[in-house]
Design a protein around this motif. Structure first.
Motif, PDB file in Angstrom:
ATOM      1  N   GLY A 175       0.805  -1.215   0.000  1.00 24.30           N
ATOM      2  CA  GLY A 175       0.000   0.000   0.000  1.00 24.30           C
ATOM      3  C   GLY A 175       0.838   1.264   0.000  1.00 24.30           C
ATOM      4  O   GLY A 175       0.635   2.170  -0.821  1.00 24.30           O
ATOM      5  N   ALA A 176       1.785   1.329   0.906  1.00 26.57           N
ATOM      6  CA  ALA A 176       2.640   2.516   0.991  1.00 26.57           C
ATOM      7  C   ALA A 176       3.530   2.641  -0.240  1.00 26.57           C
ATOM      8  O   ALA A 176       3.907   3.752  -0.633  1.00 26.57           O
ATOM      9  CB  ALA A 176       3.482   2.475   2.267  1.00 26.57           C
ATOM     10  N   ALA A 177       3.854   1.508  -0.883  1.00 24.62           N
ATOM     11  CA  ALA A 177       4.674   1.559  -2.099  1.00 24.62           C
ATOM     12  C   ALA A 177       3.916   2.263  -3.226  1.00 24.62           C
ATOM     13  O   ALA A 177       4.500   3.063  -3.966  1.00 24.62           O
ATOM     14  CB  ALA A 177       5.082   0.152  -2.536  1.00 24.62           C
ATOM     15  N   VAL A 178       2.634   1.970  -3.368  1.00 26.79           N
ATOM     16  CA  VAL A 178       1.837   2.632  -4.406  1.00 26.79           C
ATOM     17  C   VAL A 178       1.745   4.134  -4.117  1.00 26.79           C
ATOM     18  O   VAL A 178       1.945   4.966  -5.006  1.00 26.79           O
ATOM     19  CB  VAL A 178       0.430   2.002  -4.514  1.00 26.79           C
ATOM     20  N   ILE A 179       1.473   4.481  -2.869  1.00 25.10           N
ATOM     21  CA  ILE A 179       1.375   5.898  -2.505  1.00 25.10           C
ATOM     22  C   ILE A 179       2.715   6.593  -2.750  1.00 25.10           C
ATOM     23  O   ILE A 179       2.791   7.655  -3.368  1.00 25.10           O
ATOM     24  CB  ILE A 179       0.976   6.055  -1.021  1.00 25.10           C
ATOM     25  N   LEU A 210      -0.992  -1.186   5.666  1.00 29.56           N
ATOM     26  CA  LEU A 210      -1.865  -1.729   4.620  1.00 29.56           C
ATOM     27  C   LEU A 210      -1.391  -3.103   4.130  1.00 29.56           C
ATOM     28  O   LEU A 210      -2.129  -3.805   3.433  1.00 29.56           O
ATOM     29  CB  LEU A 210      -1.950  -0.758   3.439  1.00 29.56           C
ATOM     30  N   GLU A 211      -0.174  -3.482   4.487  1.00 30.47           N
ATOM     31  CA  GLU A 211       0.412  -4.759   4.045  1.00 30.47           C
ATOM     32  C   GLU A 211      -0.459  -5.955   4.419  1.00 30.47           C
ATOM     33  O   GLU A 211      -1.101  -5.979   5.462  1.00 30.47           O
ATOM     34  CB  GLU A 211       1.787  -4.936   4.707  1.00 30.47           C
ATOM     35  N   TRP A 243      -4.347  -9.382   7.823  1.00 28.50           N
ATOM     36  CA  TRP A 243      -5.683  -9.973   7.945  1.00 28.50           C
ATOM     37  C   TRP A 243      -6.328 -10.325   6.595  1.00 28.50           C
ATOM     38  O   TRP A 243      -7.469 -10.788   6.549  1.00 28.50           O
ATOM     39  CB  TRP A 243      -6.601  -9.036   8.750  1.00 28.50           C
ATOM     40  N   GLY A 244      -5.631 -10.061   5.510  1.00 28.35           N
ATOM     41  CA  GLY A 244      -6.109 -10.532   4.206  1.00 28.35           C
ATOM     42  C   GLY A 244      -7.322  -9.813   3.641  1.00 28.35           C
ATOM     43  O   GLY A 244      -7.959 -10.322   2.725  1.00 28.35           O
ATOM     44  N   THR A 245      -7.656  -8.627   4.170  1.00 34.69           N
ATOM     45  CA  THR A 245      -8.803  -7.886   3.621  1.00 34.69           C
ATOM     46  C   THR A 245      -8.346  -7.210   2.317  1.00 34.69           C
ATOM     47  O   THR A 245      -7.600  -7.805   1.563  1.00 34.69           O
ATOM     48  CB  THR A 245      -9.380  -6.875   4.648  1.00 34.69           C
ATOM     49  N   VAL A 246      -8.783  -6.020   2.044  1.00 30.36           N
ATOM     50  CA  VAL A 246      -8.459  -5.395   0.748  1.00 30.36           C
ATOM     51  C   VAL A 246      -6.952  -5.373   0.508  1.00 30.36           C
ATOM     52  O   VAL A 246      -6.172  -4.993   1.397  1.00 30.36           O
ATOM     53  CB  VAL A 246      -9.074  -3.978   0.671  1.00 30.36           C
ATOM     54  N   CYS A 247      -6.535  -5.799  -0.686  1.00 31.66           N
ATOM     55  CA  CYS A 247      -5.109  -5.762  -1.066  1.00 31.66           C
ATOM     56  C   CYS A 247      -4.598  -4.352  -0.842  1.00 31.66           C
ATOM     57  O   CYS A 247      -5.213  -3.374  -1.272  1.00 31.66           O
ATOM     58  CB  CYS A 247      -4.950  -6.171  -2.526  1.00 31.66           C
ATOM     59  N   GLY A 288      -4.035   1.609  -1.308  1.00 33.64           N
ATOM     60  CA  GLY A 288      -3.130   2.728  -1.587  1.00 33.64           C
ATOM     61  C   GLY A 288      -3.549   3.503  -2.825  1.00 33.64           C
ATOM     62  O   GLY A 288      -3.528   4.743  -2.838  1.00 33.64           O
ATOM     63  N   ALA A 289      -3.939   2.788  -3.874  1.00 41.40           N
ATOM     64  CA  ALA A 289      -4.382   3.454  -5.100  1.00 41.40           C
ATOM     65  C   ALA A 289      -5.648   4.279  -4.843  1.00 41.40           C
ATOM     66  O   ALA A 289      -5.781   5.412  -5.332  1.00 41.40           O
ATOM     67  CB  ALA A 289      -4.644   2.417  -6.188  1.00 41.40           C
TER      68      ALA A 289
END
Lengths: 265, 265
Positions: free
Chosen positions: B76-80, B106-107, B113-117, B122-123
């Motif tokens: 997540g942080a990588a996309v941001i 967000l990882e 917990w495997g919820t939203v990728c 992040g996007a």
């Protein structure tokens, strides 16, 4: 565990609590876009140093704010706003600059797709913005997020009753056994018989946001006092070999797949 | 649709595209925590006015940055970071102050917990931070998020191949039919036979983050040029009476529950 190793959700990292000293983020500040004044630089740096300054908040007041804000910005942004609006008054930066309203998209499990409940996503954001990310050396944001997700999954919600409810009467409580919007809302709709567009369902979600905000601030207050202890027992990668919830059977029935596992040495 | 009405995910709001003029957020600025200098006030206000200033970015360069950043801050942080690090250089505020690293959580679909990728989360954040929330009168952030989730669900991922891959050779592609980490990673692990801790799985997720960043910047560039057109056809509340994915049968099998529906008038 190495700070830059991907989360393996093991128990080791629960064994110690990191002190609440200032932790500089790994990334250096880059171009300031023409702003070079010392005070401005200070404000910018503040947002990328952890922990963010925190003063203890009243959980009940925070929950009331989240309940009211749900009707303006919906679940995720309501949880963020309930905490940050108070810290803007009591602390100032970096809360003042934080663009809370942009997080309306967390509604309905991200723009209606039913993934993670926005209240959980908002609570996780607040915990990690304040306590800091694990790559900066802090563990508590990550741990509080795990606790928030497990608490949400195992609690009959909503627990919080607003002083001036917009919908009178009792609201049915349900235990989602999941942090997902679709599952949480679906089980509540089944138990209550109320459709998604009903005033009751909306007030239920506003009270869930308030309940999550109450629980979040309770954890943050304990953390501020140095007495926060992580409670979550769910370690999916260690226990199941994949990211996920704790209740595989609910979706998979009896046919739970076995993920590929690393060869034993 | 009223700006402050909860998202009902209907098709009406797709019919018009809002121009990219400056939109002041509904919330007035509150206490500035002792900082009163005009330039500082300007920087603060910038983060709560939409759209944020955007200059077109190279999708391939952005994807390379996301790939590299995955190994530091994860999906997540990588996309941001891949988008905001460039806009810090090209624009400055409000990107400079934004605390990207806090979103490591967000990882793994939020702390494992495997919820939203996290790449999707992040996007969605980036799209809504830049274009603004629908309560401020903008629709495109919400629409780009819907598109991002549907594109992710229907695309054989990863599509992006980095110039200098950390793991050599072909990476198996899988179509998740879901925006969830657990489902996306699980289908890939089954197809590849690789465990979650393998170098191949990590590189697959780094390439997925890069692919998502590429797709995101393609949409943002079209939006900047005034030629973005929403593509998503998924309207769960309208079509199914509940927030959720498009493929009910995959989890529910033949026993898809009928949600309570509003009485027909």
């Amino acid at each position: 565990m190495s700070r830059n190793k991907e989360c393996q959700c093991n128990q080791e990292r629960r064994s110690l609590l990191v002190g609440a000293g200032k932790i500089a983020a790994g990334a250096a500040l880059v171009s300031a876009g023409g702003f070079t004044m010392p005070q401005l630089a200070k404000a910018k740096a503040a947002a990328q140093q952890w922990p963010w300054p925190y003063v203890k908040l009243d959980p009940a007041k925070t929950a009331e704010l989240a309940y009211e804000e749900w009707y303006r910005v919906f679940c995720g942004a309501a949880v963020i706003s309930s905490v940050f609006s108070q810290l803007r008054e009591k602390v100032g930066e970096p809360y003042t600059s934080f663009p809370v309203d942009a997080f309306v998209f967390l509604e309905g499990g991200q723009v209606g797709w039913g993934t993670v409940c926005g209240s959980n996503a908002g609570a996780n954001m607040v915990a990690n913005l304040i306590a800091g990310p694990r790559i900066a050396g802090a563990k508590e944001g990550h741990l509080m997020s795990e606790d928030a997700l497990q608490w949400y999954s195992e609690t009959a919600l909503p627990v919080f009753v607003p002083k001036k409810p917009k919908v009178a009467g009792e609201i049915v409580k349900t235990t989602s056994q999941s942090p997902l919007c679709h599952v949480s809302v679906g089980k509540w709709m089944k138990a209550s018989g109320k459709p998604i567009g009903s005033a009751e369902r909306k007030d239920r979600c506003a009270r869930v946001a308030a309940s999550v905000a109450y629980n979040l601030v309770t954890m943050l207050n304990d953390w501020k006092d140095g007495k926060y202890v992580a409670k979550s027992t769910h370690a999916p990668v260690r226990d199941f070999g994949i990211t996920g919830q704790f209740n595989c059977l609910e979706c998979h029935g009896n046919g739970v797949p076995t993920p590929p596992l690393a060869a034993k040495k």
